[in-house]
Motif scaffolding. Structure first.
Motif, PDB file in Angstrom:
ATOM      1  N   ARG A 179      45.365  29.095  49.882  1.00  0.00           N
ATOM      2  CA  ARG A 179      45.602  27.875  50.660  1.00  0.00           C
ATOM      3  C   ARG A 179      45.252  26.623  49.851  1.00  0.00           C
ATOM      4  N   ALA A 180      44.362  26.775  48.892  1.00  0.00           N
ATOM      5  CA  ALA A 180      44.006  25.657  48.007  1.00  0.00           C
ATOM      6  C   ALA A 180      44.951  25.575  46.811  1.00  0.00           C
ATOM      7  N   ASN A 181      46.018  26.405  46.822  1.00  0.00           N
ATOM      8  CA  ASN A 181      47.016  26.435  45.749  1.00  0.00           C
ATOM      9  C   ASN A 181      46.427  26.847  44.405  1.00  0.00           C
ATOM     10  N   ILE A 182      45.459  27.759  44.438  1.00  0.00           N
ATOM     11  CA  ILE A 182      44.863  28.313  43.219  1.00  0.00           C
ATOM     12  C   ILE A 182      45.246  29.788  43.124  1.00  0.00           C
ATOM     13  N   CYS A 183      45.876  30.163  42.039  1.00  0.00           N
ATOM     14  CA  CYS A 183      46.345  31.537  41.862  1.00  0.00           C
ATOM     15  C   CYS A 183      45.164  32.504  41.778  1.00  0.00           C
ATOM     16  N   PRO A 184      45.145  33.569  42.583  1.00  0.00           N
ATOM     17  CA  PRO A 184      44.053  34.537  42.514  1.00  0.00           C
ATOM     18  C   PRO A 184      44.123  35.430  41.286  1.00  0.00           C
ATOM     19  N   VAL A 185      45.204  35.346  40.525  1.00  0.00           N
ATOM     20  CA  VAL A 185      45.360  36.168  39.319  1.00  0.00           C
ATOM     21  C   VAL A 185      44.915  35.410  38.075  1.00  0.00           C
ATOM     22  N   CYS A 186      45.470  34.181  37.881  1.00  0.00           N
ATOM     23  CA  CYS A 186      45.191  33.460  36.632  1.00  0.00           C
ATOM     24  C   CYS A 186      44.572  32.088  36.852  1.00  0.00           C
ATOM     25  N   SER A 187      44.355  31.686  38.108  1.00  0.00           N
ATOM     26  CA  SER A 187      43.787  30.388  38.472  1.00  0.00           C
ATOM     27  C   SER A 187      44.752  29.227  38.223  1.00  0.00           C
ATOM     28  N   GLY A 188      46.015  29.523  37.977  1.00  0.00           N
ATOM     29  CA  GLY A 188      47.018  28.476  37.836  1.00  0.00           C
ATOM     30  C   GLY A 188      47.358  27.849  39.184  1.00  0.00           C
ATOM     31  N   ARG A 189      48.303  26.918  39.163  1.00  0.00           N
ATOM     32  CA  ARG A 189      48.676  26.198  40.383  1.00  0.00           C
ATOM     33  C   ARG A 189      49.760  26.954  41.140  1.00  0.00           C
ATOM     34  N   LEU A 190      49.538  27.136  42.433  1.00  0.00           N
ATOM     35  CA  LEU A 190      50.507  27.807  43.284  1.00  0.00           C
ATOM     36  C   LEU A 190      51.379  26.789  44.011  1.00  0.00           C
ATOM     37  N   SER A 191      52.604  27.194  44.277  1.00  0.00           N
ATOM     38  CA  SER A 191      53.473  26.433  45.161  1.00  0.00           C
ATOM     39  C   SER A 191      53.984  27.384  46.236  1.00  0.00           C
ATOM     40  N   GLY A 192      53.940  26.936  47.486  1.00  0.00           N
ATOM     41  CA  GLY A 192      54.310  27.823  48.584  1.00  0.00           C
ATOM     42  C   GLY A 192      55.629  27.453  49.210  1.00  0.00           C
ATOM     43  N   HIS A 193      56.278  28.453  49.802  1.00  0.00           N
ATOM     44  CA  HIS A 193      57.478  28.181  50.579  1.00  0.00           C
ATOM     45  C   HIS A 193      57.699  29.293  51.595  1.00  0.00           C
ATOM     46  N   LEU A 194      58.304  28.923  52.710  1.00  0.00           N
ATOM     47  CA  LEU A 194      58.684  29.897  53.721  1.00  0.00           C
ATOM     48  C   LEU A 194      60.024  30.508  53.344  1.00  0.00           C
TER      49      LEU A 194
END
Length: 297
Positions: A179-194
């Motif tokens: 939810r904080a847009n932090i990747c649980p794999v590499c700590s990179g930036r996440l972007s979400g979409h439905l």
């Protein structure tokens, strides 16, 4: 020249290809150096202390391998005229991954019986850990109600009966990171979409998908799953004297109190409703999986 001053590093600002970086630590002496600094913690080690920690090898050979690690994996600090060596943040992640057991440890736990029933057949449910996955499944129809990867090191630190609680806490922690847009794999930036590839699917089948801009890994889940730690949801339960932390994410409370309705199709927007004691809280989620509006009772 003092022995402490012998090691000189490469440019700390220069980038390495991943293959080159891991090749550096594949050598036995270099890995021993990283292990010694990992064991030393935040205090670091002087040149002589570090050399002693890895078995007092030939000074020239030791210095060569230490020098190769400087920059990407080891940092040299000048403290009161006495240089000390510590792991870089990147090296800490590498050593932490090794400690997690994912590369060398195999664990199998369960099955562990837990309270609750299967939503499909009403049978009993159990938790089990195998092949790096923890899951909650039905004893009768074997449907998997919950499935999530866990590192072996995390599982090994707990007694088998603690597996269900560990799984619930691990998933909640991952939800907060995503939810904080932090990747649980590499700590990179996440972007979400439905996403709902088939427009005939009911709203509850709409998937919230997060994609990492760095490692390109995706994390998928139902829309409601990513909202369990939202402050408005937590406060809603607490206002009804219900502590959501006392109800694991696969429990009947979450299943029966949560509903999703499609609000718009293009762009996709949904309303996620949480109902308790006749009152309903609705969170409007836009196409980027952001909460656009909170409709309180």
């Amino acid at each position: 020249m003092e022995a402490d001053d012998m090691a000189e590093g490469s440019d700390p600002d220069s980038d390495l290809e991943p293959e080159a970086a891991f090749a550096l630590i594949g050598q036995e002496m270099r890995f021993a150096i990283l292990r010694a600094l990992w064991d030393a913690g935040d205090k670091g080690l002087t040149f002589s202390e570090l050399r002693e920690a890895v078995g007092n090898p030939d000074a020239g050979n030791f210095n060569y391998h230490l020098r190769r690690l400087l920059g990407p994996f080891v940092v040299k600090h000048e403290t009161d005229g006495s240089p000390t060596y510590e792991l870089t943040v990147a090296a800490g992640y590498v050593m932490g991954s090794i400690e997690s057991g994912g590369y060398h440890r195999t664990e199998r736990v369960g099955p562990v019986g837990i309270d609750g029933t299967c939503p499909d057949c009403g049978g009993g449910i159990e938790a089990v850990y195998e092949d790096d996955l923890a899951c909650v499944r039905c004893l009768e129809c074997d449907v998997r109600m919950f499935d999530f990867p866990l590192p072996a090191g995390a599982v090994a630190a707990y007694d088998p009966p603690d597996l269900p609680d560990l799984l619930d806490r691990w998933v909640r922690t991952t939800v907060r990171r995503v939810r904080a847009n932090i990747c649980p794999v590499c700590s990179g930036r996440l972007s979400g979409h439905l996403t709902d590839e088939d427009s005939d699917h009911p709203a509850k089948d709409i998937t919230a998908r997060y994609t990492c801009q760095q490692c390109a890994r995706t994390v998928n889940g139902t829309v409601s799953a990513w909202l369990v730690e939202h402050p408005a949801v937590v406060q809603f339960w607490m206002n009804h004297a219900v502590d959501p932390l006392e109800h694991p994410l696969w429990s009947e409370m979450w299943r029966t109190s949560t509903d999703v309705r499609r609000l718009e199709t293009d762009p996709l927007r949904v309303g996620v409703q949480f109902t308790l004691d006749g009152e309903t809280l609705e969170l409007v989620v836009d196409e980027t999986v952001q909460v656009a509006e909170v409709r309180r009772p």
